[in-house]
Motif scaffolding. Sequence first.
Motif, short mmCIF file in Angstrom:
data_model
loop_
_atom_site.label_atom_id
_atom_site.label_comp_id
_atom_site.label_asym_id
_atom_site.label_seq_id
_atom_site.Cartn_x
_atom_site.Cartn_y
_atom_site.Cartn_z
N GLU A 1 -5.42 3.43 -6.05
CA GLU A 1 -5.81 4.05 -4.89
C GLU A 1 -4.64 4.66 -4.12
N GLU A 2 -3.62 3.98 -4.04
CA GLU A 2 -2.29 4.73 -3.17
C GLU A 2 -2.07 5.74 -3.98
N ILE A 3 -1.78 5.83 -5.40
CA ILE A 3 -1.45 6.99 -5.92
C ILE A 3 -2.54 8.11 -5.98
N ALA A 4 -3.73 7.71 -5.93
CA ALA A 4 -4.76 8.84 -5.89
C ALA A 4 -5.06 9.49 -4.65
N LYS A 5 -4.30 8.93 -3.56
CA LYS A 5 -4.30 9.46 -2.30
C LYS A 5 -3.26 10.30 -1.96
N LYS A 6 -2.18 10.02 -3.01
CA LYS A 6 -0.99 10.84 -2.50
C LYS A 6 -0.87 12.14 -3.53
N GLY A 7 -1.69 11.97 -4.72
CA GLY A 7 -1.94 13.17 -5.66
C GLY A 7 -1.64 12.95 -7.11
N LEU A 8 -2.82 13.43 -8.13
CA LEU A 8 -2.72 13.02 -9.41
C LEU A 8 -2.12 14.07 -10.40
N VAL B 1 -9.98 5.32 -10.73
CA VAL B 1 -9.11 4.71 -9.52
C VAL B 1 -9.11 3.55 -9.50
N GLY B 2 -8.13 2.81 -9.37
CA GLY B 2 -8.22 1.09 -9.14
C GLY B 2 -8.07 0.77 -7.55
N ARG B 3 -9.30 -0.06 -7.35
CA ARG B 3 -9.10 -0.48 -5.95
C ARG B 3 -8.08 -1.30 -5.70
N GLU B 4 -7.77 -2.24 -6.77
CA GLU B 4 -6.43 -3.17 -6.80
C GLU B 4 -5.35 -2.35 -7.47
#
Length: 357
Positions: free
Chosen positions: A99-106, A127-130
């Motif tokens: 999720e952290e990477i998804a919020k930064k951009g894929l 997207v992984g919650r953990e």
Amino acid sequence: MKRKMIVLFIPLLLLTGCLEKEILDDVNIITVAGYDMEGSDQIKGTVVIPVYKKDAPVESEIIEDTTSLEVSKDILTHLQRKSSDPLVLGKMSVAIYSEEIAKKGLTTLVDTLQRDASVGSRVYLTVGRESANSIMKAKFGNRGAAAYIANLIRHNIENRDMPKTNLHIFIYDLYAKDSDPYLPILKKGESDTVVLDGLALFKGDKMVSEIPNEKLIFFKLIADKYTEGTYSLQLPKKELAAVKTIFSNRKIEVNKNDPTKLTIKVKISGIVQQYTGGMITPKIKSEMEKAFEKEIINESKQLIEQFKETDIDPLGIQDLLESRIRGFGKKEWKEIYPKLSVEIKPEVMITETGVID
């Protein structure tokens, strides 16, 4: 005649000589890839490789390594250094982004996949919650991570509430500029298994919002072709009914004279799977249909308001308006979207109410 045959066969010989051969025993086939943030400036890549042994269940080998964000495209190169054989992506079926990477951009990480000709367009992006690493180390039984997760997503797309999505669809929505992508969210469930935990919504390549599991049915009804799924209704006298949809279709109507007004018509056929009251009379059946229609209207409108607040368009309404209204473009869309009024017109038909009838 012989000359003709020689001429025909020479190109074939040349073509076969150009193919790069890969023997399964000489390569490590990546089936699942995961990406996590390590600190503020590093990315951790994890891959799952099936290990085949004679007369034994398939086991999984996990390889992981960390590199800087600037060279995240080359994460596979770093992983190669820890693999006994060359790593290949040709059989990859799932990619997991924390999720952290998804919020930064894929964009950078997904671009690596789409430019590899060996990677199929039907790879499921998630997207992984953990962390992706911890999800990939969950318990998957004899099927392994790739088959388990791919089947989990496929089943929920075909038979439940998850809208259709894969690498091809994500890339199309990402670069279309008139619609926004979405991806399923994975998390660890009970007994260290993996379950679906809603839908991640993106603005461009960044995750900005999400839809929980219990609301997915309404998103799929207004965004996608729907097949099966069950929803619980509370009727006026507090009885509960579980209605299973067996077919649905949606149609979006555009008002060319006033593009701020839109109508989404949804038709649903369903059957009653469970009812806490007595016999289902025609009156009760009608109450069920009206209660379901009311839920669809309220929940769908809430979702559309959520999209407007985060300035995203996962329904692809901008694309629809551009295709239906001459001269309508990005400028016009930015002006009308905050004022967009969407009328939801559902038509629910319960075709079966159970053997109690």
